[in-house]
Design a protein around this motif. Structure first.
Motif, mmCIF file in Angstrom:
data_model
loop_
_atom_site.group_PDB
_atom_site.id
_atom_site.type_symbol
_atom_site.label_atom_id
_atom_site.label_comp_id
_atom_site.label_asym_id
_atom_site.label_seq_id
_atom_site.Cartn_x
_atom_site.Cartn_y
_atom_site.Cartn_z
ATOM 1 N N THR A 24 0.805 -1.224 0.000
ATOM 2 C CA THR A 24 0.000 0.000 0.000
ATOM 3 C C THR A 24 0.842 1.280 0.000
ATOM 4 O OG1 THR A 24 -0.102 -0.044 2.412
ATOM 5 C CG2 THR A 24 -1.902 -1.125 1.210
ATOM 6 N N LEU A 25 2.143 1.139 0.009
ATOM 7 C CA LEU A 25 3.027 2.296 0.141
ATOM 8 C C LEU A 25 2.756 3.423 -0.863
ATOM 9 C CD1 LEU A 25 5.272 3.303 1.926
ATOM 10 C CD2 LEU A 25 6.911 2.247 0.382
ATOM 11 N N PRO A 26 2.525 3.144 -2.155
ATOM 12 C CA PRO A 26 2.284 4.258 -3.090
ATOM 13 C C PRO A 26 1.079 5.129 -2.736
ATOM 14 C CG PRO A 26 2.810 2.280 -4.306
ATOM 15 C CD PRO A 26 2.622 1.863 -2.867
ATOM 16 N N VAL A 27 0.027 4.558 -2.172
ATOM 17 C CA VAL A 27 -1.140 5.368 -1.818
ATOM 18 C C VAL A 27 -1.074 5.867 -0.381
ATOM 19 C CG1 VAL A 27 -2.670 4.330 -3.525
ATOM 20 C CG2 VAL A 27 -2.591 3.386 -1.240
ATOM 21 N N LEU A 28 -0.424 5.140 0.491
ATOM 22 C CA LEU A 28 -0.387 5.512 1.906
ATOM 23 C C LEU A 28 0.257 6.883 2.103
ATOM 24 C CD1 LEU A 28 -0.883 4.901 4.869
ATOM 25 C CD2 LEU A 28 1.279 3.643 4.905
ATOM 26 N N GLY A 29 1.323 7.162 1.401
ATOM 27 C CA GLY A 29 1.983 8.465 1.542
ATOM 28 C C GLY A 29 1.052 9.611 1.198
ATOM 29 N N THR A 30 0.284 9.460 0.138
ATOM 30 C CA THR A 30 -0.648 10.523 -0.251
ATOM 31 C C THR A 30 -1.802 10.628 0.736
ATOM 32 O OG1 THR A 30 -0.077 10.193 -2.567
ATOM 33 C CG2 THR A 30 -2.080 11.421 -2.115
ATOM 34 N N MET A 32 -1.683 10.011 3.889
ATOM 35 C CA MET A 32 -1.131 10.705 5.058
ATOM 36 C C MET A 32 -0.996 12.204 4.794
ATOM 37 S SD MET A 32 1.705 7.866 6.177
ATOM 38 C CE MET A 32 2.440 8.886 7.438
ATOM 39 N N THR A 33 -0.537 12.568 3.600
ATOM 40 C CA THR A 33 -0.377 13.976 3.241
ATOM 41 C C THR A 33 -1.717 14.700 3.218
ATOM 42 O OG1 THR A 33 1.591 13.477 1.931
ATOM 43 C CG2 THR A 33 0.468 15.541 1.441
ATOM 44 N N VAL A 34 -2.720 14.086 2.616
ATOM 45 C CA VAL A 34 -4.049 14.702 2.545
ATOM 46 C C VAL A 34 -4.638 14.848 3.953
ATOM 47 C CG1 VAL A 34 -6.422 14.366 1.717
ATOM 48 C CG2 VAL A 34 -4.487 13.945 0.185
ATOM 49 N N ALA A 35 -4.446 13.845 4.797
ATOM 50 C CA ALA A 35 -4.988 13.885 6.160
ATOM 51 C C ALA A 35 -4.317 14.954 7.018
ATOM 52 C CB ALA A 35 -4.829 12.515 6.817
ATOM 53 N N ARG A 36 -3.129 15.375 6.622
ATOM 54 C CA ARG A 36 -2.383 16.345 7.416
ATOM 55 C C ARG A 36 -2.310 17.727 6.774
ATOM 56 N NH1 ARG A 36 -1.189 11.402 8.336
ATOM 57 N NH2 ARG A 36 -0.388 10.641 10.311
ATOM 58 N N GLY A 37 -3.312 18.077 5.991
ATOM 59 C CA GLY A 37 -3.396 19.429 5.464
ATOM 60 C C GLY A 37 -3.322 19.543 3.958
ATOM 61 N N ASN A 38 -2.818 18.541 3.268
ATOM 62 C CA ASN A 38 -2.817 18.468 1.810
ATOM 63 C C ASN A 38 -2.135 19.645 1.112
ATOM 64 O OD1 ASN A 38 -3.330 17.284 -0.640
ATOM 65 N ND2 ASN A 38 -5.453 17.923 -0.728
ATOM 66 N N PRO A 39 -0.878 19.927 1.436
ATOM 67 C CA PRO A 39 -0.208 21.043 0.764
ATOM 68 C C PRO A 39 0.060 20.780 -0.721
ATOM 69 C CG PRO A 39 1.365 19.808 2.072
ATOM 70 C CD PRO A 39 -0.008 19.248 2.381
ATOM 71 N N SER A 41 -2.119 19.438 -2.930
ATOM 72 C CA SER A 41 -3.371 19.458 -3.713
ATOM 73 C C SER A 41 -3.722 18.113 -4.329
ATOM 74 C CB SER A 41 -3.314 20.535 -4.804
ATOM 75 O OG SER A 41 -3.182 21.800 -4.238
ATOM 76 N N HIS A 42 -3.635 17.057 -3.554
ATOM 77 C CA HIS A 42 -4.025 15.729 -4.009
ATOM 78 C C HIS A 42 -5.407 15.378 -3.463
ATOM 79 C CE1 HIS A 42 0.228 15.250 -5.021
ATOM 80 N NE2 HIS A 42 -0.193 14.309 -5.848
ATOM 81 N N GLU A 43 -5.969 14.307 -4.014
ATOM 82 C CA GLU A 43 -7.222 13.791 -3.492
ATOM 83 C C GLU A 43 -7.160 12.274 -3.436
ATOM 84 O OE1 GLU A 43 -10.201 15.565 -5.979
ATOM 85 O OE2 GLU A 43 -9.741 14.278 -7.672
ATOM 86 N N VAL A 44 -7.972 11.726 -2.545
ATOM 87 C CA VAL A 44 -8.042 10.286 -2.320
ATOM 88 C C VAL A 44 -9.428 9.822 -2.713
ATOM 89 C CG1 VAL A 44 -7.898 8.468 -0.579
ATOM 90 C CG2 VAL A 44 -6.384 10.456 -0.411
ATOM 91 N N LEU A 45 -9.497 8.830 -3.600
ATOM 92 C CA LEU A 45 -10.768 8.301 -4.071
ATOM 93 C C LEU A 45 -10.864 6.822 -3.724
ATOM 94 C CD1 LEU A 45 -9.566 10.368 -6.442
ATOM 95 C CD2 LEU A 45 -11.802 9.918 -7.359
ATOM 96 N N VAL A 46 -12.061 6.372 -3.387
ATOM 97 C CA VAL A 46 -12.338 4.958 -3.149
ATOM 98 C C VAL A 46 -13.589 4.590 -3.937
ATOM 99 C CG1 VAL A 46 -11.254 4.836 -0.862
ATOM 100 C CG2 VAL A 46 -13.651 5.487 -1.042
ATOM 101 N N THR A 57 -5.165 7.622 -5.677
ATOM 102 C CA THR A 57 -4.761 8.971 -5.298
ATOM 103 C C THR A 57 -4.286 9.679 -6.560
ATOM 104 O OG1 THR A 57 -2.471 8.387 -4.737
ATOM 105 C CG2 THR A 57 -4.112 8.255 -2.969
ATOM 106 N N ARG A 58 -4.592 10.961 -6.632
ATOM 107 C CA ARG A 58 -4.219 11.748 -7.805
ATOM 108 C C ARG A 58 -4.181 13.222 -7.446
ATOM 109 N NH1 ARG A 58 -9.999 11.647 -11.091
ATOM 110 N NH2 ARG A 58 -11.051 13.031 -9.643
ATOM 111 N N LEU A 59 -3.581 14.003 -8.327
ATOM 112 C CA LEU A 59 -3.621 15.446 -8.217
ATOM 113 C C LEU A 59 -5.045 15.902 -8.532
ATOM 114 C CD1 LEU A 59 -1.691 17.892 -7.838
ATOM 115 C CD2 LEU A 59 -1.485 17.959 -10.324
ATOM 116 N N ARG A 60 -5.522 16.899 -7.833
ATOM 117 C CA ARG A 60 -6.865 17.411 -8.114
ATOM 118 C C ARG A 60 -6.951 17.831 -9.581
ATOM 119 N NH1 ARG A 60 -7.149 21.317 -3.019
ATOM 120 N NH2 ARG A 60 -7.657 19.771 -1.430
#
Length: 126
Positions: A24-30, A32-39, A41-46, A57-60
Protein backbone atom coordinates in the motif's frame (compact mmCIF):
# COMPACT_ATOMS: atom_id res chain seq x y z
CA UNK A 1 -15.75 6.88 -7.13
CA UNK A 2 -16.05 8.76 -3.87
CA UNK A 3 -13.57 11.43 -2.76
CA UNK A 4 -12.62 11.14 0.90
CA UNK A 5 -12.34 14.50 2.62
CA UNK A 6 -13.39 13.74 6.18
CA UNK A 7 -10.39 13.54 8.56
CA UNK A 8 -11.93 10.57 10.39
CA UNK A 9 -12.35 8.63 7.13
CA UNK A 10 -8.79 9.44 6.06
CA UNK A 11 -7.46 8.34 9.45
CA UNK A 12 -9.36 5.05 9.25
CA UNK A 13 -8.11 4.48 5.70
CA UNK A 14 -4.55 5.21 6.81
CA UNK A 15 -4.80 2.65 9.61
CA UNK A 16 -6.23 0.06 7.21
CA UNK A 17 -3.52 0.66 4.61
CA UNK A 18 -0.74 0.38 7.22
CA UNK A 19 -1.79 -3.22 7.82
CA UNK A 20 -0.92 -4.13 4.22
CA UNK A 21 2.49 -2.50 3.91
CA UNK A 22 4.58 -2.53 1.71
CA UNK A 23 1.96 -3.11 -1.00
CA UNK A 24 0.00 0.00 0.00
CA UNK A 25 3.03 2.30 0.14
CA UNK A 26 2.28 4.26 -3.09
CA UNK A 27 -1.14 5.37 -1.82
CA UNK A 28 -0.39 5.51 1.91
CA UNK A 29 1.98 8.47 1.54
CA UNK A 30 -0.65 10.52 -0.25
CA UNK A 31 -3.37 9.53 2.21
CA UNK A 32 -1.13 10.71 5.06
CA UNK A 33 -0.38 13.98 3.24
CA UNK A 34 -4.05 14.70 2.55
CA UNK A 35 -4.99 13.88 6.16
CA UNK A 36 -2.38 16.34 7.42
CA UNK A 37 -3.40 19.43 5.46
CA UNK A 38 -2.82 18.47 1.81
CA UNK A 39 -0.21 21.04 0.76
CA UNK A 40 0.30 19.21 -2.55
CA UNK A 41 -3.37 19.46 -3.71
CA UNK A 42 -4.02 15.73 -4.01
CA UNK A 43 -7.22 13.79 -3.49
CA UNK A 44 -8.04 10.29 -2.32
CA UNK A 45 -10.77 8.30 -4.07
CA UNK A 46 -12.34 4.96 -3.15
CA UNK A 47 -14.90 2.88 -4.99
CA UNK A 48 -17.03 2.49 -1.85
CA UNK A 49 -16.77 3.33 1.83
CA UNK A 50 -15.96 1.84 4.31
CA UNK A 51 -15.54 -1.49 2.49
CA UNK A 52 -13.41 -0.36 -0.42
CA UNK A 53 -12.05 -2.51 -3.24
CA UNK A 54 -9.72 0.12 -4.66
CA UNK A 55 -7.98 3.30 -3.50
CA UNK A 56 -6.77 5.84 -6.05
CA UNK A 57 -4.76 8.97 -5.30
CA UNK A 58 -4.22 11.75 -7.80
CA UNK A 59 -3.62 15.45 -8.22
CA UNK A 60 -6.86 17.41 -8.11
CA UNK A 61 -8.18 17.85 -11.68
CA UNK A 62 -8.17 21.65 -11.41
CA UNK A 63 -4.41 21.52 -10.76
CA UNK A 64 -3.58 19.87 -14.10
CA UNK A 65 -1.65 22.31 -16.25
CA UNK A 66 -0.54 20.17 -19.19
CA UNK A 67 -2.74 17.25 -20.30
CA UNK A 68 0.24 15.51 -21.92
CA UNK A 69 2.55 15.70 -18.88
CA UNK A 70 2.35 12.23 -17.42
CA UNK A 71 4.77 13.12 -14.62
CA UNK A 72 2.28 15.63 -13.24
CA UNK A 73 -0.66 13.35 -13.95
CA UNK A 74 0.48 10.50 -11.71
CA UNK A 75 -2.02 8.13 -10.19
CA UNK A 76 -1.22 5.80 -7.32
CA UNK A 77 -3.40 2.75 -6.83
CA UNK A 78 -4.01 -0.03 -4.34
CA UNK A 79 -6.67 -2.60 -5.10
CA UNK A 80 -8.01 -5.69 -3.41
CA UNK A 81 -9.54 -7.10 -6.58
CA UNK A 82 -8.16 -7.02 -10.13
CA UNK A 83 -11.72 -6.60 -11.42
CA UNK A 84 -12.08 -3.36 -9.44
CA UNK A 85 -8.93 -2.05 -11.11
CA UNK A 86 -10.17 -2.99 -14.57
CA UNK A 87 -13.54 -1.33 -13.85
CA UNK A 88 -11.73 1.81 -12.68
CA UNK A 89 -9.58 2.00 -15.79
CA UNK A 90 -12.29 1.01 -18.21
CA UNK A 91 -15.41 2.77 -17.12
CA UNK A 92 -15.05 5.63 -14.67
CA UNK A 93 -14.27 9.31 -14.96
CA UNK A 94 -11.67 9.00 -12.20
CA UNK A 95 -9.13 8.04 -14.85
CA UNK A 96 -9.64 10.11 -17.96
CA UNK A 97 -8.11 9.18 -21.28
CA UNK A 98 -8.03 12.85 -22.30
CA UNK A 99 -4.70 13.17 -20.47
CA UNK A 100 -1.47 11.25 -20.49
CA UNK A 101 -0.92 9.62 -17.09
CA UNK A 102 1.14 7.06 -15.30
CA UNK A 103 -0.02 4.59 -12.69
CA UNK A 104 2.09 3.73 -9.66
CA UNK A 105 1.41 0.55 -7.74
CA UNK A 106 3.24 -2.35 -6.15
CA UNK A 107 0.84 -5.21 -6.73
CA UNK A 108 1.29 -8.23 -8.93
CA UNK A 109 -0.96 -8.05 -11.96
CA UNK A 110 -1.12 -4.26 -12.23
CA UNK A 111 0.76 -4.17 -15.53
CA UNK A 112 -1.34 -6.98 -17.01
CA UNK A 113 -4.60 -5.32 -16.01
CA UNK A 114 -3.54 -2.02 -17.57
CA UNK A 115 -2.42 -3.78 -20.76
CA UNK A 116 -5.72 -5.69 -21.02
CA UNK A 117 -7.86 -2.55 -20.68
CA UNK A 118 -5.68 -0.60 -23.11
CA UNK A 119 -5.68 -3.30 -25.78
CA UNK A 120 -9.45 -3.72 -25.45
CA UNK A 121 -9.77 -0.02 -26.27
CA UNK A 122 -7.12 -0.08 -28.99
CA UNK A 123 -4.80 2.19 -27.02
CA UNK A 124 -1.04 2.14 -26.62
CA UNK A 125 0.66 1.74 -23.24
CA UNK A 126 4.30 2.65 -22.71
Amino acid sequence: MQILRCPAQLQLLEETLRKSLPTTLPVLGTVMTVARGNPASHEVLVDSWPHFGIVLTRLRPEEHRDPMDYYTNQLAVFYRDKGALQALLGGTEAVTRARAFQILGMQDGLDEAVQEVASARGQKVE
